[in-house]
Structures are given as C-alpha cells and as structure tokens.
Design a protein around this motif. Structure first.
Motif, PDB file in Angstrom:
ATOM      1  N   ALA A   1       0.837  -1.207   0.000  1.00  0.00           N
ATOM      2  CA  ALA A   1       0.000   0.000   0.000  1.00  0.00           C
ATOM      3  C   ALA A   1       0.867   1.252   0.000  1.00  0.00           C
ATOM      4  N   ASP A   2       1.946   1.235   0.768  1.00  0.00           N
ATOM      5  CA  ASP A   2       2.853   2.385   0.807  1.00  0.00           C
ATOM      6  C   ASP A   2       3.493   2.628  -0.556  1.00  0.00           C
ATOM      7  N   ALA A   3       3.850   1.553  -1.253  1.00  0.00           N
ATOM      8  CA  ALA A   3       4.429   1.693  -2.602  1.00  0.00           C
ATOM      9  C   ALA A   3       3.402   2.323  -3.544  1.00  0.00           C
ATOM     10  N   GLY A   4       2.141   1.897  -3.429  1.00  0.00           N
ATOM     11  CA  GLY A   4       1.086   2.493  -4.242  1.00  0.00           C
ATOM     12  C   GLY A   4       0.905   3.969  -3.940  1.00  0.00           C
ATOM     13  N   SER A   5       0.967   4.329  -2.675  1.00  0.00           N
ATOM     14  CA  SER A   5       0.842   5.737  -2.275  1.00  0.00           C
ATOM     15  C   SER A   5       2.013   6.568  -2.793  1.00  0.00           C
ATOM     16  N   ARG A   6       3.223   6.015  -2.739  1.00  0.00           N
ATOM     17  CA  ARG A   6       4.392   6.736  -3.275  1.00  0.00           C
ATOM     18  C   ARG A   6       4.257   6.937  -4.778  1.00  0.00           C
ATOM     19  N   TYR A   7       3.761   5.931  -5.476  1.00  0.00           N
ATOM     20  CA  TYR A   7       3.543   6.050  -6.918  1.00  0.00           C
ATOM     21  C   TYR A   7       2.552   7.179  -7.209  1.00  0.00           C
TER      22      TYR A   7
END
Length: 185
Positions: free
Chosen positions: A62-68
């Motif tokens: 989820a954090d990777a998606g938010s960073r994207y």
C-alpha cells in the motif's frame, strides 16, 4: 467485473515474484490509468531485490502504491486493511465484497494465503491478486490473478475460503493479511 473492463485487452503476467507490484499496476490500469510494473518500480523507487527476495507485506505494498500516486499525481488513494482477529466478521466481509464490486471507482487487491484460498493446503505462501467479482447469492468470489500461468487468469472460491485466507497471519509482520483498496478520486 465492470471495474476490469478497462483492462480486458491487456495481458498481465507477474514478472519474477512481484504479485504485489503487479496487482498495483493492474488496479491503476483497471481504474483508467495505464500503468506498468516498471512504472511503479521506478516512481516508487522500489529496490527490485527487496520486492523479489524479501517480498512485500500488505502495508509495504500500500505504501508503494501511495508513493507512486504522490510521484505521478494520479487521482487515486490507496488504503490497507489488515484482517486481524475480531476486526471484520465473515458477514461484514461478504458485505464488503458485494459493495466493492458494485463501486466502479475502486479496486480491491486481496492479500491471502494461497493454500487456503485454493483449498490446497500444500500450496504455501502469500499472494496478491484482484477481486474481480462476487456473486452474493451463490457466495462465489472471482479473482483476477496476477500470475495467470500458475493459477489461471480468473479463478473462483467461496467468500469463506477467501475470508480465512485473508485472515491468515503473515509471519513476517505478525499480523493478518487483508486487502488494499485503490480508489479513484
């Protein structure tokens, strides 16, 4: 399966062992923003060895998606929900499935224990794939898999099996797996 209409012509095959990042790319694409696995690796600055060797937890994905989203300015939000004991009943999970497939503005990425979801205890490990459909009357969940050569492009299970698979503890964090909601704003 209305949410997945935008990707019906695209072929996704999980490269290496990164069902987590593949699921994010699949979700963003399904919501109208064509995204590749490479886009997420690049924009979220994900080290390949970290994703492939160690794997990613529900929250890390989820954090990777938010960073994207932050880097690209895409009109989405990403939220993780751990299905720890007592947080969500099976009936509430069924209601969530029903509501989520009716909402064209969100995609649910399910994080589950493979063996439980498929009813084959010998299948080990966790996996990320997308909720494609849910037939409430027949209690039949359809999953759009990020690894179609291994599990099939689409497969079915009961809500009870998926509930148990998502409630399974991820031993790397000592918490239950769960799901990620990607919502178009």
């Amino acid at each position: 399966m209305r949410d997945l209409d935008n990707i019906h012509l695209l072929e996704f095959q999980q490269p290496l062992n990164c069902c987590n990042v593949t699921a994010l790319a699949y979700a963003f694409s399904a919501l109208g923003s064509p995204t590749s696995v490479e886009d997420i690796f690049y924009e979220a600055r994900l080290p390949i060895h970290w994703v492939v060797d160690a794997g990613m937890t529900l929250q890390a994905t989820a954090d990777a998606g938010s960073r994207y989203i932050e880097k690209t300015g895409q009109p989405f939000e990403v939220n993780a929900f751990h299905m720890d004991s007592g947080r969500l009943s099976h009936q509430e999970f069924r209601d969530l499935l029903k509501e989520s497939v009716a909402d064209p503005d969100d995609i649910h990425i399910m994080n589950f224990r493979v063996g439980i979801a498929h009813g084959i205890p010998s299948l080990a490990g966790g996996h990320f794939s997308l909720l494609a459909d849910y037939d409430h009357d027949e209690d039949r969940v359809t999953i759009a898999d990020t690894h179609p050569k291994k599990y099939g492009r689409m497969w079915h299970t009961s809500s009870e099996a998926l509930y148990q698979a998502c409630s399974d503890e991820d031993s790397s964090v000592g918490r239950a797996r769960g799901y990620i909601t990607v919502r178009r704003l």
